[in-house]
Design a protein around this motif. Structure first.
Motif, mmCIF file in Angstrom:
data_model
loop_
_atom_site.group_PDB
_atom_site.id
_atom_site.type_symbol
_atom_site.label_atom_id
_atom_site.label_comp_id
_atom_site.label_asym_id
_atom_site.label_seq_id
_atom_site.Cartn_x
_atom_site.Cartn_y
_atom_site.Cartn_z
ATOM 1 N N MET B 1 0.838 -1.188 0.000
ATOM 2 C CA MET B 1 0.000 0.000 0.000
ATOM 3 C C MET B 1 0.881 1.249 0.000
ATOM 4 O O MET B 1 2.085 1.171 0.160
ATOM 5 C CB MET B 1 -0.899 0.019 1.242
ATOM 6 C CG MET B 1 -1.979 -1.029 1.197
ATOM 7 S SD MET B 1 -3.571 -0.271 1.038
ATOM 8 C CE MET B 1 -4.627 -1.699 1.093
ATOM 9 N N SER B 2 0.220 2.366 -0.129
ATOM 10 C CA SER B 2 0.990 3.596 -0.325
ATOM 11 C C SER B 2 1.654 4.052 0.980
ATOM 12 O O SER B 2 1.367 3.554 2.065
ATOM 13 C CB SER B 2 0.081 4.691 -0.850
ATOM 14 O OG SER B 2 -0.799 5.062 0.178
ATOM 15 N N GLU B 3 2.543 5.035 0.832
ATOM 16 C CA GLU B 3 3.322 5.520 1.971
ATOM 17 C C GLU B 3 2.423 6.142 3.034
ATOM 18 O O GLU B 3 2.671 5.991 4.239
ATOM 19 C CB GLU B 3 4.330 6.550 1.448
ATOM 20 C CG GLU B 3 5.560 6.708 2.321
ATOM 21 C CD GLU B 3 6.292 5.401 2.533
ATOM 22 O OE1 GLU B 3 6.674 5.143 3.684
ATOM 23 O OE2 GLU B 3 6.465 4.611 1.578
ATOM 24 N N ILE B 4 1.351 6.789 2.559
ATOM 25 C CA ILE B 4 0.441 7.451 3.502
ATOM 26 C C ILE B 4 -0.169 6.424 4.442
ATOM 27 O O ILE B 4 -0.195 6.591 5.668
ATOM 28 C CB ILE B 4 -0.686 8.178 2.732
ATOM 29 C CG1 ILE B 4 -0.065 9.179 1.777
ATOM 30 C CG2 ILE B 4 -1.635 8.854 3.676
ATOM 31 C CD1 ILE B 4 -1.048 9.798 0.815
ATOM 32 N N VAL B 5 -0.637 5.339 3.851
ATOM 33 C CA VAL B 5 -1.277 4.306 4.665
ATOM 34 C C VAL B 5 -0.287 3.757 5.675
ATOM 35 O O VAL B 5 -0.600 3.574 6.856
ATOM 36 C CB VAL B 5 -1.812 3.186 3.755
ATOM 37 C CG1 VAL B 5 -2.425 2.094 4.589
ATOM 38 C CG2 VAL B 5 -2.794 3.724 2.775
ATOM 39 N N LYS B 6 0.945 3.520 5.212
ATOM 40 C CA LYS B 6 1.939 2.951 6.127
ATOM 41 C C LYS B 6 2.208 3.883 7.290
ATOM 42 O O LYS B 6 2.253 3.460 8.451
ATOM 43 C CB LYS B 6 3.234 2.684 5.363
ATOM 44 C CG LYS B 6 3.154 1.455 4.475
ATOM 45 C CD LYS B 6 4.472 1.202 3.807
ATOM 46 C CE LYS B 6 4.326 0.063 2.805
ATOM 47 N NZ LYS B 6 5.477 -0.051 1.933
ATOM 48 N N THR B 7 2.384 5.180 6.973
ATOM 49 C CA THR B 7 2.685 6.145 8.034
ATOM 50 C C THR B 7 1.542 6.203 9.043
ATOM 51 O O THR B 7 1.764 6.128 10.261
ATOM 52 C CB THR B 7 2.893 7.542 7.420
ATOM 53 O OG1 THR B 7 3.674 7.401 6.250
ATOM 54 C CG2 THR B 7 3.564 8.458 8.400
ATOM 55 N N ILE B 8 0.329 6.308 8.503
ATOM 56 C CA ILE B 8 -0.814 6.415 9.418
ATOM 57 C C ILE B 8 -0.933 5.148 10.256
ATOM 58 O O ILE B 8 -1.187 5.206 11.466
ATOM 59 C CB ILE B 8 -2.108 6.680 8.625
ATOM 60 C CG1 ILE B 8 -2.034 8.078 8.031
ATOM 61 C CG2 ILE B 8 -3.311 6.567 9.517
ATOM 62 C CD1 ILE B 8 -3.215 8.455 7.210
ATOM 63 N N THR B 9 -0.695 4.011 9.614
ATOM 64 C CA THR B 9 -0.759 2.760 10.367
ATOM 65 C C THR B 9 0.225 2.771 11.527
ATOM 66 O O THR B 9 -0.129 2.459 12.663
ATOM 67 C CB THR B 9 -0.429 1.582 9.435
ATOM 68 O OG1 THR B 9 -1.305 1.611 8.341
ATOM 69 C CG2 THR B 9 -0.551 0.276 10.169
ATOM 70 N N SER B 10 1.449 3.168 11.239
ATOM 71 C CA SER B 10 2.443 3.143 12.312
ATOM 72 C C SER B 10 2.080 4.140 13.396
ATOM 73 O O SER B 10 2.412 3.945 14.568
ATOM 74 C CB SER B 10 3.831 3.435 11.746
ATOM 75 O OG SER B 10 3.824 4.709 11.163
ATOM 76 N N LEU B 11 1.367 5.184 13.015
ATOM 77 C CA LEU B 11 0.979 6.158 14.034
ATOM 78 C C LEU B 11 -0.148 5.646 14.922
ATOM 79 O O LEU B 11 -0.116 5.812 16.141
ATOM 80 C CB LEU B 11 0.549 7.470 13.376
ATOM 81 C CG LEU B 11 1.676 8.329 12.817
ATOM 82 C CD1 LEU B 11 1.118 9.572 12.160
ATOM 83 C CD2 LEU B 11 2.647 8.709 13.927
ATOM 84 N N VAL B 12 -1.160 5.037 14.284
ATOM 85 C CA VAL B 12 -2.335 4.668 15.085
ATOM 86 C C VAL B 12 -2.190 3.332 15.786
ATOM 87 O O VAL B 12 -2.984 3.015 16.661
ATOM 88 C CB VAL B 12 -3.636 4.624 14.248
ATOM 89 C CG1 VAL B 12 -4.079 5.991 13.875
ATOM 90 C CG2 VAL B 12 -3.479 3.730 13.064
ATOM 91 N N MET B 13 -1.173 2.556 15.405
ATOM 92 C CA MET B 13 -1.093 1.212 15.976
ATOM 93 C C MET B 13 -1.056 1.205 17.494
ATOM 94 O O MET B 13 -1.762 0.428 18.145
ATOM 95 C CB MET B 13 0.134 0.483 15.428
ATOM 96 C CG MET B 13 -0.210 -0.390 14.252
ATOM 97 S SD MET B 13 1.233 -1.152 13.581
ATOM 98 C CE MET B 13 1.733 -2.168 14.918
ATOM 99 N N ASP B 14 -0.225 2.100 18.047
ATOM 100 C CA ASP B 14 -0.115 2.130 19.509
ATOM 101 C C ASP B 14 -1.444 2.508 20.153
ATOM 102 O O ASP B 14 -1.860 1.911 21.150
ATOM 103 C CB ASP B 14 0.962 3.111 19.925
ATOM 104 C CG ASP B 14 2.300 2.711 19.335
ATOM 105 O OD1 ASP B 14 2.471 1.501 19.096
ATOM 106 O OD2 ASP B 14 3.143 3.591 19.097
ATOM 107 N N ALA B 15 -2.097 3.473 19.520
ATOM 108 C CA ALA B 15 -3.378 3.899 20.079
ATOM 109 C C ALA B 15 -4.380 2.755 20.067
ATOM 110 O O ALA B 15 -5.096 2.525 21.046
ATOM 111 C CB ALA B 15 -3.916 5.082 19.268
ATOM 112 N N ILE B 16 -4.393 1.991 18.951
ATOM 113 C CA ILE B 16 -5.324 0.860 18.872
ATOM 114 C C ILE B 16 -5.004 -0.150 19.953
ATOM 115 O O ILE B 16 -5.900 -0.662 20.640
ATOM 116 C CB ILE B 16 -5.256 0.201 17.482
ATOM 117 C CG1 ILE B 16 -5.761 1.166 16.424
ATOM 118 C CG2 ILE B 16 -6.093 -1.054 17.447
ATOM 119 C CD1 ILE B 16 -5.693 0.606 15.035
#
Lengths: 173, 139, 498, 120
Positions: B1-16
């Protein structure tokens, strides 16, 4: 309010079933599920609403991921007219029968009619749940304490389905 | 997937992850519980899987590790339910605790935990099996 | 220590343990350990069940009494069904020792198998309708996976059909439960009965009963709802077909249907019995007529399952104590001989790799054990003396005539004659006569398969004993007491207290 | 009309729509969707039965009187049932999707009318 969302939900369901495009059918199914979650919030069922939203997301992801890239996303072929007419007539007859049967249900929103007694278990849970189990979320108390045996069965069903999926998709015969 | 998705994923993972754990640990005090928490934790893995692709996700989270978690959850569920069924442990609480505090409710928080492990690992296993499957017609 | 929960906990625990066994590296070790675990669990279940014959008891799960908790109830109707579930599953497990060599993943197979047994035991024992639904789903979900076990075209298609129809059935059952809950605010059978008998339930309970009827009818494969059975049962591996036809359609279908219907309509049984009788006669005749034209061995047996389920539904629909005893007796007998026949079909398939009757012939010469046990089973299902099928069909006919349903008795006799014709065809084409050249070299099946077939054949011969008055009073008559007179059931479920 | 509220009827219509889909549709994915809609309708129906007008969620908060809470909250048993049935529905559908994927693998289509290996 609930009725309004329900109308919307039925329309979404009809689109989900009749749409010729599989992706839009799955998205409409998502609309049905999330509408149910919203209704659950209106019905004061936050526990169920959380589970419903999450299950809906899992199902949509799995459905899209597992099925969509495999087939033509547009369904072809003429619709069989008679099958459809027959189906609608049968469903209509079914619904008339149901309308007759629903009349005797207790009035909507009238729970409960009787005083607190052991004969109505949900009353008992509300009245004595905190004292007997020591937890304040009565739904969890019912799930994991009063009716824990059901939950054991439920976890086992889930386990069995996982095992079944693994077995069906295994490589060797 | 695109870079945006990866960045957002790495950001929200901890919150999830934090939210999932909160839902489980406070399952006996507020809406939530083992099932909801397990589903949320499995989303974490599914998100990883979708954003970074199969290989990287499996590297970060090996399949046999998930299976082991599944077994631990299963064992926990089974043992706790045997205790529950036979001795009615629910009545003799493990920790009586104060009502409305985290450590209360006897056996229910551990049961929630066991169900959490089981459901989280299980849903992820289903997802992996269903989406990793490739055609076997040629064999 | 009360042993009732063990009927669920033993198979579930064994299934959980089995699912961890693929850490074993060697295939042989895996197979051996799985076989031993599965057989030990089934044996334990059988022994425990036999010990319970004639007893009654109750166990409150987690110490919560009904209606706020769930309790298990053992009565005269559930004890015989438990025994037959244990016995058939033990024999099918032993049969699978050799038969499942054709497939991979032994530990997963037995794990699903035991989960199915756990589901059936759970739904037989429970006294709570929602719990009944949960365990019915446990049995159903494992059986879906087991039907699709071979993962070939036929198996998958049959499993999908089964899953869709069965899924509709469970949704109907859940709707019935919802309506019942809406009227009575209870899920425990005892308190549902109390609530229904104290007030006028109104039209809604008829609607609920209609939902239950359709749902359980699909599960039991009675005639308008039978479409999945002739596909699903032949497609599964032989021991699984034997389990499905032998016990699953009985516990999840007829047993649950009779339990719930006799509970909801305890005040006036006439409508429910009439429906049961009608469905019964329809299934009995149409099933056997459809079976006559089949050339696929297992498919023929599957249509006969529909027909024999019709006999059982008819017997319960008669609604007299004798009729219910006859229905229970035929249920037990049918479990034994139908699972034996499916195991025979599996044994033939194991050696010849065909299910088409026209391809076989003269197998008695090379497979004597299979041939003669199948002959015993055929005579049983056709209702010839002195085998068990004769006694139960006789009892059904006597009960029908005693209750004044002369026509039903005649239909039952006619169905029996057609069954005989159809099994004469099986024997003629498969086992008797000239052997074909390509089959001259084959040998008898391995010891475990032969053992389970012989054991079931012996049971076929011996089960007439159940009619001896003393034994009959213990085994068969208990069912009528709890079904026709719910106050007996309430007495048992509440532990003797009124 | 007072006795049979619109909500029950609408839930039943949803059920009927799902039933129509299961009976009339030929595509495996469409059948799965229809079955899900039926399950949805039943879950909704159970919750509607447990509803109480102007009620509160069955989760106690600190400082609430037990008797007051008991006279206000909606039915917790119905909600527990619905959670169980949602999870059971999820597991059935997961298995169904597994079989559908494998069917696609064998037949290269989801159209059940093209799968004709079984005679009836």
């Amino acid at each position: 309010m609930i009725e309004l969302i329900l109308f919307f939900k039925i329309i979404a369901a009809i689109i989900a079933i009749e749409s010729k495009n599989l992706l839009s059918a799955i998205v409409s199914l998502g609309a049905v599920g999330f509408a149910l979650a919203i209704i659950m919030v209106f019905l004061n069922a936050p526990d169920v609403a959380i589970v419903q939203v999450l299950v809906e997301v899992v199902l949509l992801v799995i459905l899209v991921r597992a099925t969509l890239h495999r087939d033509l996303t547009d369904l072809k072929g003429k619709r069989e007219f008679f099958v459809k007419v027959f189906g609608i007539v049968a469903v209509g007859a079914f619904f008339l029968g149901i309308a007759w049967g629903l009349i005797s249900l207790p009035v909507f929103g009238s729970f409960p009619e009787t005083a607190v007694s052991v004969a109505v278990p949900s009353e008992w849970y509300l009245a004595h749940g905190l004292r007997q189990t020591g937890i304040s979320n009565i739904v969890t108390a019912v799930l994991l304490d009063y009716r824990a045996y059901d939950t054991l069965g439920e976890v086992t069903v889930l386990f069995s389905a996982i095992l079944g999926a693994v077995v069906i998709l295994r490589k060797k015969r | 997937m695109s870079e945006i998705v990866k960045t957002i994923t790495s950001l929200v993972m901890d919150a999830i992850a934090v939210f999932g754990i909160y839902i489980v640990f406070y399952g006996h005090l507020s809406p939530g519980g083992g099932f909801a928490g397990g589903l949320i934790i499995s989303f974490l893995f599914i998100l990883l899987f979708l954003a970074y692709g199969q290989k990287k996700a499996i590297k970060r989270l090996p399949y046999h590790f998930i299976r082991r978690i599944n077994f631990v959850g299963l064992l926990g569920v089974f043992v706790l339910f045997i205790l529950a069924v036979y001795s009615g442990v629910f009545e003799l609480s493990l920790w009586k605790g104060q009502d409305f505090s985290l450590l209360s409710g006897g056996i229910i928080p551990p049961l929630n935990l066991a169900v959490w492990l089981k459901v989280g690992a299980g849903i992820f296993m289903v997802f992996v099996t269903l989406s990793v499957f490739r055609s076997t017609q040629d064999e | 220590m009360n042993i009732l929960p063990l009927f669920i906990l033993i198979p579930i625990g064994a299934a959980f343990a089995l699912s961890t066994f693929d850490i074993l590296k060697q295939e042989r070790k895996k197979v051996l350990v799985s076989n031993i675990t599965a057989a030990a669990a089934c044996l334990a279940l059988t022994v425990l069940a036999v010990m319970q014959i004639g007893k009654t008891g109750t166990f409150e799960m987690g110490g919560w009494s009904i209606p706020i908790g769930i309790s298990l109830v053992l009565d005269g109707f559930s004890a015989p069904v438990l025994v037959i579930t244990g016995l058939v599953s033990l024999m099918c497990a032993v049969f699978s020792f050799s038969y499942m060599d054709m497939y991979s993943g032994r530990e997963k197979f037995f794990s699903l198998f035991l989960l199915m047994v756990a589901g059936m035991n759970g739904l037989v024992l429970t006294s709570d309708i929602f719990n009944l639904y949960v365990f019915m789903e446990l049995a159903a979900v494992s059986s879906f996976a087991l039907v699709a076990y071979g993962t070939m075209k036929e198996e998958l298609e049959a499993a999908f059909k089964y899953l869709v129809l069965s899924g509709v059935g469970t949704v109907f059952i859940l709707m019935g439960i919802a309506l019942t809950y809406g009227h009575t605010r209870n899920l425990s059978m005892v308190f549902i009965y109390n609530a229904l008998s104290s007030g006028s339930a109104g039209s809604g309970m008829y609607l609920a009963a209609g939902f239950f009827m359709v749902g359980f009818g699909i599960k039991a494969a009675l005639i308008p709802f039978h479409a999945w059975l002739p596909d699903a049962h032949p497609a599964a591996p032989a021991p699984v077909s034997a389990m499905l036809s032998g016990v699953l359609i009985k516990t999840a279908g007829i047993y649950a249907m009779v339990r719930v219907l006799f509970l909801l309509f305890a005040a006036d049984l006439s409508v429910a019995s009439m429906l049961l009788r009608t469905l019964g006669v329809l299934s009995l005749m149409i099933g056997v007529l459809l079976a006559l034209g089949q050339w696929d061995f297992k498919r023929l047996l599957a249509y006969h399952s529909v027909s024999q389920m019709g006999y059982i539904a008819l017997a319960f629909g008669i609604g007299t104590p004798l009729g219910i005893a006859a229905g229970l007796f035929h249920l037990l007998n049918h479990s034994v001989f139908k699972s034996l026949l499916f195991l025979n079909a599996g044994a033939v398939f194991y050696r010849t790799s065909t299910r088409d009757l026209r391809d076989m012939g003269g197998l008695n010469a090379v497979m004597p054990v299979t041939g003669y046990t199948s002959m015993i089973a055929s005579l049983s299902i056709a209702g010839l003396p002195p085998f068990n099928g004769f006694w139960s069909k006789l009892l059904i006919i006597i009960a029908a005539i005693q209750a004044g349903y002369l026509w039903l008795g005649l239909w039952a006799v006619l169905g029996s004659i057609l069954t005989l014709a159809s099994f004469a065809k099986v024997q003629r084409y498969a086992f008797v006569g000239e052997i074909k050249d390509k089959f001259k070299e084959i040998k008898e099946v391995p010891l475990p398969m032969a053992f389970s077939m012989i054991f079931l054949a012996v049971l076929c011969v011996l089960m007439g004993i159940l009619l001896v008055p003393g034994i009959r009073a213990v085994v068969l008559d208990g069912a009528a007491e709890v079904l026709l007179n719910p106050s007996n059931y309430i007495r048992i479920a509440t532990g003797g207290m009124p | 009309m007072n006795n049979m509220p619109l909500a029950y009827g609408l839930a039943m219509i949803l059920f009927a729509v799902g039933l129509y889909g299961v009976v009339c549709k030929k595509n495996a994915v469409k059948i799965i969707i229809s079955l899900l809609i039926m399950e949805n309708a039943v879950n909704l129906f159970i919750l509607l039965i447990g509803y109480r007008k102007d009620g509160i969620a069955p989760v106690m908060v600190k400082g609430q009187e037990a008797s007051e809470f008991a006279s206000m909250a909606v039915d917790p048993l119905a909600q527990a049932i619905v959670i169980t049935s949602i999870v059971i529905g999820l597991s059935i559908v997961a298995l169904m999707i597994a079989i559908a994927i494998r069917l696609y693998d064998r037949y290269k289509t989801f159209d059940t009318s093209k799968m004709k290996d079984l005679k009836g």
